[in-house]
Design a protein around this motif. Structure first.
Motif, PDB file in Angstrom:
ATOM      1  N   GLU A   9       0.516  -0.820  -0.035  1.00  0.00           N
ATOM      2  CA  GLU A   9       0.512  -0.416   0.276  1.00  0.00           C
ATOM      3  C   GLU A   9       0.809   1.526  -0.495  1.00  0.00           C
ATOM      4  O   GLU A   9       1.989   1.379   0.250  1.00  0.00           O
TER       5      GLU A   9
ATOM      6  N   THR B 298       1.167   5.158   1.721  1.00  0.00           N
ATOM      7  CA  THR B 298       0.069   6.138   2.687  1.00  0.00           C
ATOM      8  C   THR B 298       0.901   7.851   2.735  1.00  0.00           C
ATOM      9  O   THR B 298       1.883   7.615   2.166  1.00  0.00           O
TER      10      THR B 298
ATOM     11  N   GLU C 156     -12.124  17.924   6.442  1.00  0.00           N
ATOM     12  CA  GLU C 156     -13.107  16.986   7.615  1.00  0.00           C
ATOM     13  C   GLU C 156     -12.757  17.974   9.099  1.00  0.00           C
ATOM     14  O   GLU C 156     -13.875  17.549   9.765  1.00  0.00           O
TER      15      GLU C 156
ATOM     16  N   SER D 182      -1.966   9.144   7.351  1.00  0.00           N
ATOM     17  CA  SER D 182      -3.215   8.984   6.270  1.00  0.00           C
ATOM     18  C   SER D 182      -3.875   7.703   7.447  1.00  0.00           C
ATOM     19  O   SER D 182      -3.151   6.604   8.535  1.00  0.00           O
TER      20      SER D 182
ATOM     21  N   SER E 218      -6.626   5.874   6.994  1.00  0.00           N
ATOM     22  CA  SER E 218      -6.769   4.281   6.201  1.00  0.00           C
ATOM     23  C   SER E 218      -6.436   4.514   4.566  1.00  0.00           C
ATOM     24  O   SER E 218      -6.305   5.936   4.219  1.00  0.00           O
ATOM     25  N   ALA E 219      -6.934   3.334   3.586  1.00  0.00           N
ATOM     26  CA  ALA E 219      -6.489   3.579   2.687  1.00  0.00           C
ATOM     27  C   ALA E 219      -7.447   4.498   1.526  1.00  0.00           C
ATOM     28  O   ALA E 219      -6.340   5.294   1.039  1.00  0.00           O
ATOM     29  N   ALA E 220      -8.327   4.562   1.880  1.00  0.00           N
ATOM     30  CA  ALA E 220      -9.050   6.081   1.773  1.00  0.00           C
ATOM     31  C   ALA E 220      -8.649   6.711   1.604  1.00  0.00           C
ATOM     32  O   ALA E 220      -8.354   7.944   0.170  1.00  0.00           O
ATOM     33  N   SER E 221      -8.861   7.261   2.740  1.00  0.00           N
ATOM     34  CA  SER E 221      -8.106   8.832   3.022  1.00  0.00           C
ATOM     35  C   SER E 221      -6.658   8.633   2.895  1.00  0.00           C
ATOM     36  O   SER E 221      -6.107   9.322   1.845  1.00  0.00           O
TER      37      SER E 221
ATOM     38  N   ALA F 280      -6.037   7.898   0.002  1.00  0.00           N
ATOM     39  CA  ALA F 280      -5.514   7.733  -2.019  1.00  0.00           C
ATOM     40  C   ALA F 280      -6.306   9.182  -2.226  1.00  0.00           C
ATOM     41  O   ALA F 280      -5.085   9.800  -2.593  1.00  0.00           O
ATOM     42  N   ARG F 281      -7.051   9.682  -0.786  1.00  0.00           N
ATOM     43  CA  ARG F 281      -6.903  11.604  -1.240  1.00  0.00           C
ATOM     44  C   ARG F 281      -5.883  12.616  -0.822  1.00  0.00           C
ATOM     45  O   ARG F 281      -5.824  13.101  -1.285  1.00  0.00           O
TER      46      ARG F 281
END
Ligand code: CMP
Length: 142
Positions: free
Chosen positions: A3, A5, A52, A118, A120-123, A125-126
């Protein structure tokens, strides 16, 4: 799985001159730097990054701190990079961070806590695409 990060070495840690010590922890724990830049964040860039948290009481102080001096923003790659990086950082509040973690060793307070990673994986990527163009991330082939 391998992954990526996003890591930020915050203004307090840059001011302490421990960029190399923090990078060394990434490198000795299986994380590779595949993207890196030093930036002095503008108000707009810091507010957008932490959007956020906009309604949180600490938002103003957070943005003021993050724009107070240069930061080093990096993309780290490795097996389970998001969790591995979070383990190396330790708890958000350095007073609660386990011994031997980056925050326990280099941070003074929850506001000035040396590093961001980060969650999570989603954050990831963002956050990576917030700071890096595709061609600014350099996959390691060896
Ligand atoms: P970071 O991972 O960069 O994400 C938001 C930051 O807000 C966090 O690290 C802390 O440095 C800062 N912060 C200040 N107060 C709090 C709080 N009560 N809870 C979470 N984060 C906080």
């Amino acid at each position: 799985a391998v992954e990526r990060t996003l890591s930020i070495i915050k203004p307090d840690a840059v001011a302490k001159n421990v960029i190399g010590k923090i990078y060394s922890r990434f490198e000795s724990n299986g994380l590779k730097v595949v993207g890196a830049k030093m930036l002095h964040l503008s108000q707009e860039l810091a507010e957008g990054f932490y959007a956020e948290h906009k309604e949180r009481p600490f938002f103003g102080d957070l943005v003021a701190f993050m724009t107070s001096g240069p930061v080093v923003v990096s993309v780290l790659e490795g097996e389970n990079a998001v969790a591995a990086h979070r383990d190396l950082m330790g708890a958000t509040n350095p007073k609660e961070a386990a011994a031997g973690t980056i925050r326990a060793d280099f941070a003074e307070s929850i506001d000035e806590n040396a590093v961001h990673g980060s969650d999570s994986a989603a954050s990831a990527a963002r956050e990576i695409s917030y700071f890096f163009k595709d061609e600014e991330v350099c996959p390691r082939t060896r």
